[in-house]
Design a protein around this motif. Structure first.
Motif, PDB file in Angstrom:
ATOM      1  N   LYS A 188       0.836  -1.188   0.000  1.00 38.74           N
ATOM      2  CA  LYS A 188       0.000   0.000   0.000  1.00 38.74           C
ATOM      3  C   LYS A 188       0.880   1.251   0.000  1.00 38.74           C
ATOM      4  CE  LYS A 188      -3.616   2.426   2.571  1.00 38.74           C
ATOM      5  NZ  LYS A 188      -4.406   2.489   3.827  1.00 38.74           N
ATOM      6  N   ALA A 189       0.759   2.043  -1.072  1.00 36.02           N
ATOM      7  CA  ALA A 189       1.561   3.269  -1.198  1.00 36.02           C
ATOM      8  C   ALA A 189       0.830   4.444  -0.549  1.00 36.02           C
ATOM      9  CB  ALA A 189       1.831   3.570  -2.669  1.00 36.02           C
ATOM     10  N   TRP A 190       1.587   5.510  -0.270  1.00 33.85           N
ATOM     11  CA  TRP A 190       1.000   6.704   0.327  1.00 33.85           C
ATOM     12  C   TRP A 190      -0.044   7.306  -0.596  1.00 33.85           C
ATOM     13  CZ3 TRP A 190       6.209   9.476   1.817  1.00 33.85           C
ATOM     14  CH2 TRP A 190       6.771   8.815   2.914  1.00 33.85           C
ATOM     15  N   GLU A 191      -1.100   7.841   0.013  1.00 36.45           N
ATOM     16  CA  GLU A 191      -2.074   8.605  -0.746  1.00 36.45           C
ATOM     17  C   GLU A 191      -1.561  10.030  -0.912  1.00 36.45           C
ATOM     18  OE1 GLU A 191      -5.840   8.221   1.151  1.00 36.45           O
ATOM     19  OE2 GLU A 191      -6.093   6.128   0.529  1.00 36.45           O
ATOM     20  N   LEU A 192      -2.294  10.823  -1.706  1.00 32.89           N
ATOM     21  CA  LEU A 192      -1.794  12.148  -2.079  1.00 32.89           C
ATOM     22  C   LEU A 192      -1.547  13.042  -0.868  1.00 32.89           C
ATOM     23  CD1 LEU A 192      -1.009  14.182  -4.183  1.00 32.89           C
ATOM     24  CD2 LEU A 192      -3.420  14.727  -4.538  1.00 32.89           C
ATOM     25  N   ALA A 193      -2.447  13.029   0.115  1.00 33.58           N
ATOM     26  CA  ALA A 193      -2.268  13.895   1.288  1.00 33.58           C
ATOM     27  C   ALA A 193      -0.953  13.595   2.010  1.00 33.58           C
ATOM     28  CB  ALA A 193      -3.447  13.726   2.241  1.00 33.58           C
ATOM     29  N   GLU A 194      -0.603  12.325   2.101  1.00 32.88           N
ATOM     30  CA  GLU A 194       0.654  11.940   2.755  1.00 32.88           C
ATOM     31  C   GLU A 194       1.854  12.344   1.909  1.00 32.88           C
ATOM     32  OE1 GLU A 194      -0.703   7.830   4.915  1.00 32.88           O
ATOM     33  OE2 GLU A 194      -1.025   8.037   2.761  1.00 32.88           O
ATOM     34  N   CYS A 195       1.713  12.233   0.583  1.00 32.51           N
ATOM     35  CA  CYS A 195       2.800  12.638  -0.317  1.00 32.51           C
ATOM     36  C   CYS A 195       3.068  14.131  -0.209  1.00 32.51           C
ATOM     37  CB  CYS A 195       2.442  12.283  -1.766  1.00 32.51           C
ATOM     38  SG  CYS A 195       2.334  10.518  -2.108  1.00 32.51           S
ATOM     39  N   VAL A 196       1.992  14.907  -0.120  1.00 35.48           N
ATOM     40  CA  VAL A 196       2.116  16.362  -0.015  1.00 35.48           C
ATOM     41  C   VAL A 196       2.874  16.747   1.254  1.00 35.48           C
ATOM     42  CG1 VAL A 196       0.781  18.464   0.404  1.00 35.48           C
ATOM     43  CG2 VAL A 196       0.099  16.911  -1.422  1.00 35.48           C
ATOM     44  N   GLU A 197       2.536  16.110   2.361  1.00 29.10           N
ATOM     45  CA  GLU A 197       3.200  16.430   3.626  1.00 29.10           C
ATOM     46  C   GLU A 197       4.676  16.045   3.587  1.00 29.10           C
ATOM     47  OE1 GLU A 197       2.046  18.214   5.968  1.00 29.10           O
ATOM     48  OE2 GLU A 197       0.019  18.336   5.135  1.00 29.10           O
ATOM     49  N   GLU A 198       5.019  14.960   2.907  1.00 34.65           N
ATOM     50  CA  GLU A 198       6.410  14.546   2.785  1.00 34.65           C
ATOM     51  C   GLU A 198       7.191  15.510   1.892  1.00 34.65           C
ATOM     52  OE1 GLU A 198      10.059  12.637   2.778  1.00 34.65           O
ATOM     53  OE2 GLU A 198       8.362  12.360   4.133  1.00 34.65           O
ATOM     54  N   TRP A 200       6.476  18.749   1.071  1.00 31.75           N
ATOM     55  CA  TRP A 200       6.596  20.090   1.664  1.00 31.75           C
ATOM     56  C   TRP A 200       6.585  19.960   3.187  1.00 31.75           C
ATOM     57  CZ3 TRP A 200       2.949  20.070  -2.628  1.00 31.75           C
ATOM     58  CH2 TRP A 200       3.398  20.766  -3.745  1.00 31.75           C
ATOM     59  N   ARG A 201       7.599  19.368   3.751  1.00 32.01           N
ATOM     60  CA  ARG A 201       7.647  19.149   5.208  1.00 32.01           C
ATOM     61  C   ARG A 201       7.607  20.469   5.965  1.00 32.01           C
ATOM     62  NH1 ARG A 201      12.400  14.647   6.243  1.00 32.01           N
ATOM     63  NH2 ARG A 201      11.459  12.908   5.098  1.00 32.01           N
ATOM     64  N   SER A 202       6.574  20.629   6.791  1.00 34.32           N
ATOM     65  CA  SER A 202       6.426  21.809   7.659  1.00 34.32           C
ATOM     66  C   SER A 202       6.513  23.118   6.894  1.00 34.32           C
ATOM     67  CB  SER A 202       7.511  21.784   8.760  1.00 34.32           C
ATOM     68  OG  SER A 202       7.460  20.585   9.485  1.00 34.32           O
ATOM     69  N   ILE A 203       6.190  23.091   5.615  1.00 37.16           N
ATOM     70  CA  ILE A 203       6.226  24.298   4.795  1.00 37.16           C
ATOM     71  C   ILE A 203       4.810  24.636   4.340  1.00 37.16           C
ATOM     72  CG2 ILE A 203       7.026  25.293   2.609  1.00 37.16           C
ATOM     73  CD1 ILE A 203       9.509  23.574   2.837  1.00 37.16           C
ATOM     74  N   THR A 204       4.434  25.899   4.462  1.00 38.95           N
ATOM     75  CA  THR A 204       3.158  26.375   3.935  1.00 38.95           C
ATOM     76  C   THR A 204       3.425  27.036   2.593  1.00 38.95           C
ATOM     77  OG1 THR A 204       2.268  26.743   6.151  1.00 38.95           O
ATOM     78  CG2 THR A 204       1.180  27.868   4.335  1.00 38.95           C
ATOM     79  N   SER A 205       2.843  26.506   1.542  1.00 38.57           N
ATOM     80  CA  SER A 205       3.045  27.066   0.208  1.00 38.57           C
ATOM     81  C   SER A 205       1.717  27.099  -0.528  1.00 38.57           C
ATOM     82  CB  SER A 205       4.058  26.222  -0.585  1.00 38.57           C
ATOM     83  OG  SER A 205       3.497  24.970  -0.928  1.00 38.57           O
ATOM     84  N   PRO A 206       1.560  28.008  -1.497  1.00 37.28           N
ATOM     85  CA  PRO A 206       0.320  28.056  -2.277  1.00 37.28           C
ATOM     86  C   PRO A 206       0.035  26.746  -3.000  1.00 37.28           C
ATOM     87  CG  PRO A 206       1.605  30.050  -2.620  1.00 37.28           C
ATOM     88  CD  PRO A 206       2.478  29.099  -1.848  1.00 37.28           C
ATOM     89  N   GLU A 207       1.094  26.101  -3.515  1.00 33.84           N
ATOM     90  CA  GLU A 207       0.900  24.826  -4.226  1.00 33.84           C
ATOM     91  C   GLU A 207       0.350  23.754  -3.296  1.00 33.84           C
ATOM     92  OE1 GLU A 207       4.910  26.502  -5.853  1.00 33.84           O
ATOM     93  OE2 GLU A 207       3.679  26.658  -4.047  1.00 33.84           O
ATOM     94  N   LYS A 208       0.899  23.696  -2.104  1.00 31.70           N
ATOM     95  CA  LYS A 208       0.444  22.717  -1.118  1.00 31.70           C
ATOM     96  C   LYS A 208      -1.011  22.992  -0.727  1.00 31.70           C
ATOM     97  CE  LYS A 208       1.687  20.972   3.514  1.00 31.70           C
ATOM     98  NZ  LYS A 208       2.648  21.129   4.635  1.00 31.70           N
ATOM     99  N   SER A 209      -1.335  24.251  -0.490  1.00 27.78           N
ATOM    100  CA  SER A 209      -2.697  24.621  -0.117  1.00 27.78           C
ATOM    101  C   SER A 209      -3.675  24.315  -1.243  1.00 27.78           C
ATOM    102  CB  SER A 209      -2.753  26.113   0.237  1.00 27.78           C
ATOM    103  OG  SER A 209      -1.936  26.395   1.348  1.00 27.78           O
ATOM    104  N   ASN A 210      -3.241  24.516  -2.468  1.00 25.84           N
ATOM    105  CA  ASN A 210      -4.088  24.231  -3.626  1.00 25.84           C
ATOM    106  C   ASN A 210      -4.467  22.759  -3.696  1.00 25.84           C
ATOM    107  OD1 ASN A 210      -3.880  23.199  -6.723  1.00 25.84           O
ATOM    108  ND2 ASN A 210      -4.977  25.148  -6.631  1.00 25.84           N
ATOM    109  N   ILE A 211      -3.482  21.880  -3.540  1.00 25.68           N
ATOM    110  CA  ILE A 211      -3.743  20.442  -3.614  1.00 25.68           C
ATOM    111  C   ILE A 211      -4.645  20.001  -2.463  1.00 25.68           C
ATOM    112  CG2 ILE A 211      -2.698  18.143  -3.512  1.00 25.68           C
ATOM    113  CD1 ILE A 211      -0.224  19.324  -4.837  1.00 25.68           C
ATOM    114  N   LYS A 212      -4.364  20.483  -1.255  1.00 30.63           N
ATOM    115  CA  LYS A 212      -5.168  20.091  -0.097  1.00 30.63           C
ATOM    116  C   LYS A 212      -6.611  20.574  -0.231  1.00 30.63           C
ATOM    117  CE  LYS A 212      -3.277  20.128   4.008  1.00 30.63           C
ATOM    118  NZ  LYS A 212      -2.564  20.560   5.244  1.00 30.63           N
ATOM    119  N   PHE A 213      -6.795  21.746  -0.839  1.00 29.92           N
ATOM    120  CA  PHE A 213      -8.153  22.237  -1.091  1.00 29.92           C
ATOM    121  C   PHE A 213      -8.907  21.297  -2.028  1.00 29.92           C
ATOM    122  CE2 PHE A 213     -10.989  24.548  -3.973  1.00 29.92           C
ATOM    123  CZ  PHE A 213     -11.928  25.028  -3.070  1.00 29.92           C
ATOM    124  N   LEU A 214      -8.253  20.872  -3.105  1.00 27.41           N
ATOM    125  CA  LEU A 214      -8.910  19.989  -4.075  1.00 27.41           C
ATOM    126  C   LEU A 214      -9.198  18.611  -3.473  1.00 27.41           C
ATOM    127  CD1 LEU A 214      -7.059  20.841  -7.415  1.00 27.41           C
ATOM    128  CD2 LEU A 214      -9.235  21.701  -6.575  1.00 27.41           C
TER     129      LEU A 214
END
Length: 446
Positions: A188-198, A200-214
């Motif tokens: 079982k591979a990581w889902e997208l939310a887990e990939c995003v956190e890996e 952009w570790r502890s980083i707030t970015s517009p790209e990260k926020s965009n994906i999490k919103f979708l």
């Protein structure tokens, strides 16, 4: 031994010449690949040791010239070589046989399929990104946003997995004892939310926020028929696609760009204005409440610099381009970099924006957000003090007035309550720094 015609054929000299020709061709072929094979051995060795290398080291091992060695990593081997300053490292060469590496090195590079795990994931990512665009741009597709999100989520997940393959990151779930978690016999591979956190570790970015919103929006509309959200989130969808391609190119090179396969979607401008009005009315209906509240809450909780970023949500307008030559071959739609405009040009574009764009609602801050922002400036500021503030300054009615819109606060439908503007933050910050005013506010009854 007597001469035997059958043993040597009718013309023994021709047979010897043919044998010599075959050997000569074989030797020539081996000579041609000798340096390629040396490069293969060199790269395999570095990859196994996890070591980087320089162009000079590659030249010394293969006998190629320095300029030649600079060309191959960025052109012929670009799928497998990553550059960091003057250092290079290989990833995935170990999955290729020597013959396959020769094919990669040959002039038919663009026709050579990368069958490594990284290559397969990369191909899947690009295919689903294009499928997302095709779904969104299809005029017969009613549920554009949902179709787009489903496919772009798969595309992003595959892209992150390809990146982790390249970097050697273990992106599979593990049980408490460290063994892989299996689903239908597969890890079982990581889902997208887990990939995003890996990524952009502890980083707030517009790209990260965009994906999490979708991701969140997909979960909200998964079991609902909500086509009216399409116009409300088209900017986020466009940014998701743009960010995807930027990441794809930055991680794997320009040859993987999707732009060769894409064009700007044609807009039906005659009906777009009425369609937007109808969609906004539809969005206010009760069956949209859950999704509407999610969208408003998510955006309100973001920092302004993230919300205003084109990487979170694209906001654009088209201006008719006038030229002296109607038959000129320049592209019909031109993208402008605002940072490169002169002051006069910028004024002209800003006037155009002011003419055609709608006014954005300034009332976006929840009371909890107001308290959070002011607490960083005024120690001890809390919700009780905030309540005393709006009562002391008569910022809003004490009861719910659905039609109220004041200087700093307004009643917002959908949120079903009062939201505040950034001007309210500025106003309170200035007023409460006066000790006399602060004491008077604290004496205010709730």
């Amino acid at each position: 031994m007597p001469y035997n015609k059958r043993m040597l054929g009718a013309n023994p000299l021709r047979s010897f010449a043919q044998d010599a020709g075959v050997k000569s061709e074989w030797n020539l072929r081996m000579s041609r690949y000798e340096q390629v094979d040396l490069a293969y051995d060199f790269l395999i060795g570095k990859e196994k040791l996890g070591e980087a290398f320089t162009i000079v080291q590659l030249a010394e091992k293969t006998g190629w010239k320095i300029d030649t060695c600079r060309t191959y990593p960025s052109k012929r081997w670009h799928q497998y070589i990553e550059k960091d300053g003057d250092q290079y490292s290989s990833s995935g060469i170990g999955y290729l046989s020597k013959e396959e590496f020769r094919a990669v090195h040959s002039q038919k590079l663009q026709q050579t399929a990368d069958l490594s795990s990284k290559g397969i994931l990369l191909h899947k990512a690009k295919e689903f990104a294009l499928l997302a665009v095709a779904t969104y741009n299809n005029p017969y597709t009613e549920f554009k946003t949902y179709g787009f999100i489903v496919n772009i989520v798969i595309a992003y997940t595959s892209l992150f997995h390809a990146i982790f393959e390249k970097r050697g990151v273990d992106y599979f779930h593990k049980s408490s004892d460290g063994t892989p978690v299996l689903i239908d016999g597969e890890e079982k591979a990581w889902e997208l939310a887990e990939c995003v956190e890996e990524y952009w570790r502890s980083i707030t970015s517009p790209e990260k926020s965009n994906i999490k919103f979708l991701i969140g929006l997909r979960n909200k509309i998964e079991h609902r028929s909500l086509p009216a959200v399409d116009l409300a989130v088209c900017g986020e969808c466009q940014s998701a696609l743009s960010n995807f391609e930027t990441m794809l190119v930055e991680e794997f090179g320009d040859d993987h760009a999707l732009t060769a396969s894409l064009a700007i979607a044609m807009q039906l401008t005659r009906i777009s204005e009425q369609a937007q009005i109808d969609a906004l009315k539809q969005l206010q209906k009760d069956n949209y409440r859950v999704v509407r509240e999610y969208m408003e809450t998510y955006r309100d909780d973001l920092d302004d610099d993230v919300v205003q970023s084109q990487k979170y949500r694209v906001r654009a307008f088209l201006v008719p381009k006038l030229g002296n030559h109607a038959s000129s071959s320049d592209i019909a739609v031109e993208f402008i970099n605002v940072n490169k405009l002169t002051e006069e040009q910028r004024k002209n574009y800003e006037q155009g924006v002011a003419f055609i764009k709608g006014v954005e609602n300034p009332y976006k801050l929840r009371p909890s957000k107001v308290v959070e922002l002011l607490r960083s400036e005024l120690a001890g500021f809390n919700m009780t003090l905030h309540t005393k503030c709006w009562k002391y300054f008569n910022a809003r009615p004490r009861h719910n007035d659905r039609g109220f819109k004041g200087e700093y606060v307004a009643y917002v439908e959908g949120f079903d309550g009062y939201l505040y503007s950034k001007q309210w933050i500025t106003f309170l910050s200035k007023q409460l720094k006066d000790e006399k005013v602060l004491e008077e506010v604290k004496r205010q009854e709730i």
